[in-house]
Design an enzyme around this catalytic site. Structure first.
Site, mmCIF file in Angstrom:
data_model
loop_
_atom_site.group_PDB
_atom_site.id
_atom_site.type_symbol
_atom_site.label_atom_id
_atom_site.label_comp_id
_atom_site.label_asym_id
_atom_site.label_seq_id
_atom_site.Cartn_x
_atom_site.Cartn_y
_atom_site.Cartn_z
ATOM 1 N N HIS A 6 0.886 -1.305 -0.114
ATOM 2 C CA HIS A 6 0.106 0.009 0.116
ATOM 3 C C HIS A 6 0.841 1.260 -0.025
ATOM 4 C CE1 HIS A 6 -3.245 2.956 1.023
ATOM 5 N NE2 HIS A 6 -4.114 1.648 1.146
ATOM 6 N N SER A 62 -8.132 1.653 -3.966
ATOM 7 C CA SER A 62 -9.027 1.383 -2.822
ATOM 8 C C SER A 62 -9.448 2.738 -2.206
ATOM 9 C CB SER A 62 -8.179 0.632 -1.570
ATOM 10 O OG SER A 62 -7.143 1.168 -1.261
ATOM 11 N N GLU A 146 -14.623 -4.583 1.843
ATOM 12 C CA GLU A 146 -13.722 -4.835 2.812
ATOM 13 C C GLU A 146 -14.466 -4.834 4.315
ATOM 14 O OE1 GLU A 146 -9.299 -3.310 4.665
ATOM 15 O OE2 GLU A 146 -10.535 -2.090 3.147
ATOM 16 N N HIS A 182 -8.261 -6.067 10.873
ATOM 17 C CA HIS A 182 -9.478 -6.142 11.238
ATOM 18 C C HIS A 182 -10.143 -7.528 11.624
ATOM 19 C CE1 HIS A 182 -9.743 -2.082 9.985
ATOM 20 N NE2 HIS A 182 -9.325 -2.574 8.777
ATOM 21 N N ARG A 211 -0.394 -3.028 13.327
ATOM 22 C CA ARG A 211 -0.287 -2.509 12.024
ATOM 23 C C ARG A 211 1.417 -2.329 11.768
ATOM 24 N NH1 ARG A 211 -4.434 -1.599 8.570
ATOM 25 N NH2 ARG A 211 -6.275 -0.938 9.278
ATOM 26 N N GLU A 240 -0.147 -3.798 4.310
ATOM 27 C CA GLU A 240 -0.913 -2.450 4.802
ATOM 28 C C GLU A 240 -0.441 -1.851 6.054
ATOM 29 O OE1 GLU A 240 -5.052 -0.274 4.596
ATOM 30 O OE2 GLU A 240 -5.056 -1.999 5.693
#
Length: 283
Positions: A6, A62, A146, A182, A211, A240
């Site tokens: 990303h 995205s 998503e 998530h 992350r 990401e």
């Protein structure tokens, strides 16, 4: 499997000024870059298309819907803005020569609410995405839903819910986009959710639970890649991890998750490539 990154690993928004990230990604021998469409007015899709071709690199796009573009809003004007924005995203994706567009495209990201979603909100999400999907069919663009965690959406938190919305939309170019960050909060099983997505899976975000660098946290990577291997997944999968906060969406990066973007990418890519080899998913 196509392995990518990303753009937010290095920047806080995509614009003409960040187009050089295409060459940086190609230099890492990755398959693609994920381009965020939060700021459609700050870059030239034709220039991106040419730069991708010159670099021999693929890409996906995205986005997330914000307050003024919530297609589940009770305000008809806001819903219309959201549908128009999704259509613009589809057109921009096609103008860059790309075929995969996904994200939080079904409702406002981080909506301020204390209520569970109503049947009407589900219907509005399906109606809006049905319109966007029809435009996508004209341009040859797939749209991925998503699921995100409960703090970022009250509508779609799990793979099962995304599949339910896909069935309500009823258009052939609606697909799924899973995200391990998530899933770590909302799913009972990384393996089970991945297998449930099955042939509808077009994109996968590879994120550690904080992350940070994949492989340094709590995510059950072997279960994920076992499922991807059994699916013989050949779609897109992007690291990401965010290095900064942004003005155009909420990333909540309050501390340094890696020494810098390059370290995050280098170490994360090495770890993921090892899993790809282990489970027969080399690109």
């Amino acid at each position: 499997m196509k392995l990518g990154i990303h753009a937010y690993a290095w920047c806080s928004e995509w614009s003409d000024a960040t187009i050089g990230l295409i060459d940086r990604t190609a230099g890492l021998e990755l398959d693609f870059i994920e381009i965020p469409l939060m700021t459609l007015d700050r870059f030239d899709p034709a220039a991106v298309k040419k730069r991708l071709a010159d670099a021999g690199l693929d890409a996906v796009t995205s986005t997330v819907l914000l307050r003024g573009t919530d297609i589940t809003s009770p305000d008809a004007d806001v819903r219309a803005n959201g549908i128009a924005y999704l259509k613009d995203c589809v057109r921009a994706t096609a103008a860059m020569g790309l075929t995969s567009f996904s994200g939080v495209v079904y409702a406002e990201h981080v909506k301020e609410t204390n209520d569970r979603p109503t049947a009407r909100e589900w219907e509005l999400a399906a109606e809006g995405l049905r319109e966007a999907a029809k435009i996508g069919q004209e341009y040859g663009v797939l749209i991925g839903l998503e699921p995100v965690n409960r703090y970022e959406s009250n509508l779609i938190n799990t793979c099962e819910q995304a599949l339910a919305l896909k069935r309500m939309i009823g258009e052939p170019n609606i697909r799924l986009h899973l995200d391990t960050y998530h899933m770590n909060i909302e799913e009972k099983s990384f393996y089970g959710a991945t297998k449930a997505a099955g042939g509808d899976l077009i994109h996968y975000h590879l994120c550690e639970n904080d992350r940070g660098i994949p492989g340094t946290g709590l995510v059950d990577w072997n279960s994920i890649f076992k499922a991807l291997g059994e699916l013989d997944y050949r779609g897109y999968a992007a690291l990401e991890s965010f290095v900064d906060t942004t003005d155009n969406m909420k990333t909540w990066v309050w501390r340094q998750l890696a020494p810098d973007g390059d370290t995050l990418v280098r170490e994360g890519v090495a770890y993921i490539r090892g899993l790809m080899r282990k489970y027969g998913l080399q690109s």
